[in-house]
Design a protein around this motif. Structure first.
Motif, short mmCIF file in Angstrom:
data_model
loop_
_atom_site.label_atom_id
_atom_site.label_comp_id
_atom_site.label_asym_id
_atom_site.label_seq_id
_atom_site.Cartn_x
_atom_site.Cartn_y
_atom_site.Cartn_z
N SER A 54 43.71 70.66 39.91
CA SER A 54 45.17 70.67 39.99
C SER A 54 45.81 70.60 38.60
O SER A 54 46.69 71.41 38.27
CB SER A 54 45.61 69.48 40.85
OG SER A 54 46.99 69.38 40.85
N MET A 55 45.38 69.66 37.79
CA MET A 55 46.01 69.49 36.48
C MET A 55 45.80 70.70 35.59
O MET A 55 46.66 71.06 34.80
CB MET A 55 45.46 68.24 35.80
CG MET A 55 45.92 66.99 36.51
SD MET A 55 45.21 65.50 35.89
CE MET A 55 45.70 65.55 34.22
N ASN A 56 44.64 71.33 35.75
CA ASN A 56 44.33 72.46 34.88
C ASN A 56 44.91 73.78 35.37
O ASN A 56 44.73 74.83 34.73
CB ASN A 56 42.82 72.56 34.66
CG ASN A 56 42.34 71.54 33.64
OD1 ASN A 56 42.73 71.60 32.49
ND2 ASN A 56 41.53 70.60 34.07
N ARG A 57 45.55 73.75 36.52
CA ARG A 57 46.23 74.96 37.00
C ARG A 57 47.71 74.70 37.25
O ARG A 57 48.37 75.48 37.92
CB ARG A 57 45.55 75.44 38.29
CG ARG A 57 44.18 76.05 38.03
CD ARG A 57 43.52 76.47 39.30
NE ARG A 57 42.20 77.00 39.05
CZ ARG A 57 41.84 78.28 39.25
NH1 ARG A 57 42.70 79.15 39.69
NH2 ARG A 57 40.61 78.67 39.01
N ASP A 58 48.20 73.62 36.68
CA ASP A 58 49.60 73.25 36.87
C ASP A 58 50.50 74.20 36.09
O ASP A 58 50.42 74.29 34.87
CB ASP A 58 49.76 71.81 36.37
CG ASP A 58 51.14 71.28 36.63
OD1 ASP A 58 51.99 72.06 37.14
OD2 ASP A 58 51.39 70.10 36.34
#
Ligand code: HEM
Ligand SMILES: *[C@@H]1O[C@H](CO)[C@@H](O)[C@H](O)[C@H]1NC(C)=O
Length: 517
Positions: A419-423
């Motif tokens: 999630s954080m790396n595709r935010d």
């Protein structure tokens, strides 16, 4: 006598009635108690947003783990509910980079939660990963960290060189295609053989022989393949696992004599340790300069040593294999990136800037685009993107991003990595795109910010991955050899490989065609 005691005809009915009403009452009391407990549990975190069911039952989260798609669930949740989301009665996830760094910092009072018992691969003996008690952890870290540390990196390189040369030999003799010859190689499997064997060389000065024999000789790959899906089903029910590790279930667990599975792996750990202990006393045998020797020199022995060895088979190879196969898949499906990378490697080789195989240091200095490719691949497919790595809120409770979390609440710092790396708020509208150029375009400040985010996939602060440098070294040295020597392609666009994520990224049917350049 007996007949005298026979009850009158009415009595059994009365007794029945009595017992059934007692049972009924008991049942009602139990139900009420359980309800009270659930309400209490729900109440403690009622102010944290999240799906309604997740506040009441763990099963909501379990469903995500069983589907292997928990990383996507977490992404949808943080999008919908914000930076702190309740995912189970006592569990939250957070998706704020700074908050994760804060709670894992050296000074923080946060501990590993009892979820980490899942990593106790040898019953009764903790390894660095499964160990929770801060004091014991500090002591164990002193014993084992030097084995992973930077100062030994130079010593590790010949071990990796040796494995790369075995891999290239295997490709050259068995898997080369040409216009007149069509052969396919299972790259998903070979990437695991490579990480396993090179780790064996680094850690124990012995290859596991997977590449030499082109087979999973020791059954380690198979053990992982069977274990990981099971593991994802218990990520949210580690208590069950805890029970299994206790008597009498203990006796059902794998034993050293087993021919396959974990038992085989423990047996191997024992073999390796015993062999070394024998050698240490022998004359004429040079002292090894590997990880095992470093741990022994630092005073680790017996079950402690064996548990570190057994754990390392799993943490030390699957993750890097996942990163290698995903990177190769991304390259083969992005020709422009592939070409640019190959050109950079060719160019560096032509100018004599890199040797064969490349040293870690040369790769860091002369192959910036390759570093960008690896970062970008790790960003899009973090190797352990469904593993929660729950941390426990300390005695005093804590306020995270405006939400008070009472003591004992556990925070998943791992399964939010996807999630954080595709935010898109952080990475921009092309967040889902494989675009290594973004790393080169960014100014220094922005690049540091981006690195801080991707770095979290290795854990952070006092819980950071001990093998991070080794992992990068295994990748930095490998890709240049694969790309300068060969052309890689996927043979059939109609039958693309399928990708699964039962803990690490698994690609089924990653059959590739390799041509010598
Ligand atoms: C791309 C590859 C890798 C990734 C993404 C990765 C990721 C991680 C993560 C997320 C953790 C747990 C952090 C936490 O508890 O919050 C961890 C711990 C650990 N990793 Fe790795 N890892 C990788 C490769 C390796 C390799 C190659 C080794 C061994 C040479 C290794 C050895 C360890 C050890 C020993 C721990 C436990 C550290 C501790 O609890 O203090 N890892 N890793
Ligand atoms: C390998 O790929 C390059 C282009 O990327 C091409 O020029 C070359 O002919 C290919 N070599 C073989 C043997 O297919």
């Amino acid at each position: 006598m007996a007949s005298l005691l026979l009850p009158s005809p009415q009595l059994p009915r009365l007794a029945n009635l009595l017992t059934s009403s007692i049972l009924l009452h008991l049942l009602i009391v139990l139900l009420l108690l359980s309800l009270a407990y659930r309400v209490h549990r729900w109440h403690k975190l009622r102010h944290v947003p999240g799906p309604f069911l997740a506040g009441w039952t763990s099963l909501w989260l379990t469903r995500g783990f069983i589907s292997y798609k928990v990383y996507e669930d977490m992404h949808a949740l943080t999008k919908k509910y914000g930076p702190v989301v309740r995912v189970a009665p006592n569990k939250v996830i957070i998706n704020n980079i700074d908050s994760i760094y804060r709670i894992t910092s050296a000074r923080s009072e946060y501990k590993k939660s009892d979820w980490y018992l899942l990593a106790r691969v040898m019953p009764g003996a903790d390894n660095l990963l499964s160990m929770r008690d801060p004091k014991l952890r500090a002591k164990r870290l002193r014993h084992v960290l030097p084995a992973f540390s930077g100062k030994n990196q130079d010593d590790f390189e010949p071990a990796v060189d040796k494995t790369i040369s075995t891999l290239l030999d295997l490709i050259n003799t068995k898997y080369l295609s040409s216009p007149s010859q069509h052969r396919l190689m299972n790259l998903a499997q070979k990437s695991h053989f490579y990480t396993l064997d090179s780790f064996g060389e680094i850690a124990y000065s012995q290859s596991f022989g997977s590449l030499d024999t082109d087979s999973d000789v020791l059954g380690i790959v198979k053990t992982g393949d069977v274990t990981f899906p099971l593991l994802s089903a218990v990520h949210n029910h580690h208590k069950i696992f805890q029970t299994i590790q206790k008597w009498p279930f203990y006796y059902l667990l794998p034993r050293e004599g087993d021919k396959v599975g974990f038992g085989r792996v423990f047996g191997l750990a024992l073999e390796i340790v015993n062999k070394r202990s024998r050698e240490v006393g022998e004359e004429g045998v040079d002292k090894k300069r590997d990880m095992l020797q470093s741990m022994m020199d630092n005073g680790l022995e017996g079950d402690e040593l064996r548990s570190e060895v057994a754990m390392s088979f799993f943490v030390g190879s699957d993750t890097v294999a996942s990163a290698i196969r995903m990177t190769m898949l991304l390259l083969m499906t992005h020709p422009a990136v592939y070409r640019r990378l190959q050109e950079q490697i060719d160019d560096a080789a032509e100018k004599g800037k890199i040797s064969r195989p490349v040293t870690n240091d040369e790769a860091k200095r002369h192959l910036p685009y390759m570093q960008a490719v690896i970062q970008e691949s790790l960003r899009l497919f973090p190797p352990s993107s469904i593993v929660p790595f729950f941390k426990e809120v300390p005695e005093t409770g804590d306020t995270v991003d405006g939400y008070y979390l009472p003591k004992g609440t556990t925070i998943g710092t791992g399964c939010v990595m996807w999630s954080m790396n595709r935010d898109e708020d952080f990475w921009g509208p092309d967040a889902n795109l494989f675009r290594p150029e973004r790393w080169l375009e960014a100014n220094e400040e922005r690049r540091t910010e981006m690195e801080r985010c991707v770095d979290l996939i290795f854990g952070s602060g006092k819980f950071v991955c001990a093998g991070k440098k080794i992992a990068f070294m295994q990748m930095y040295k490998l890709f240049p050899e694969l790309l300068r020597g060969y052309n890689w392609s996927l043979p059939d666009p109609l039958h693309l490989p399928t990708i699964d994520n039962p803990t690490i990224w698994d690609i089924h049917g990653l059959m590739v065609r390799i041509e010598k350049r």
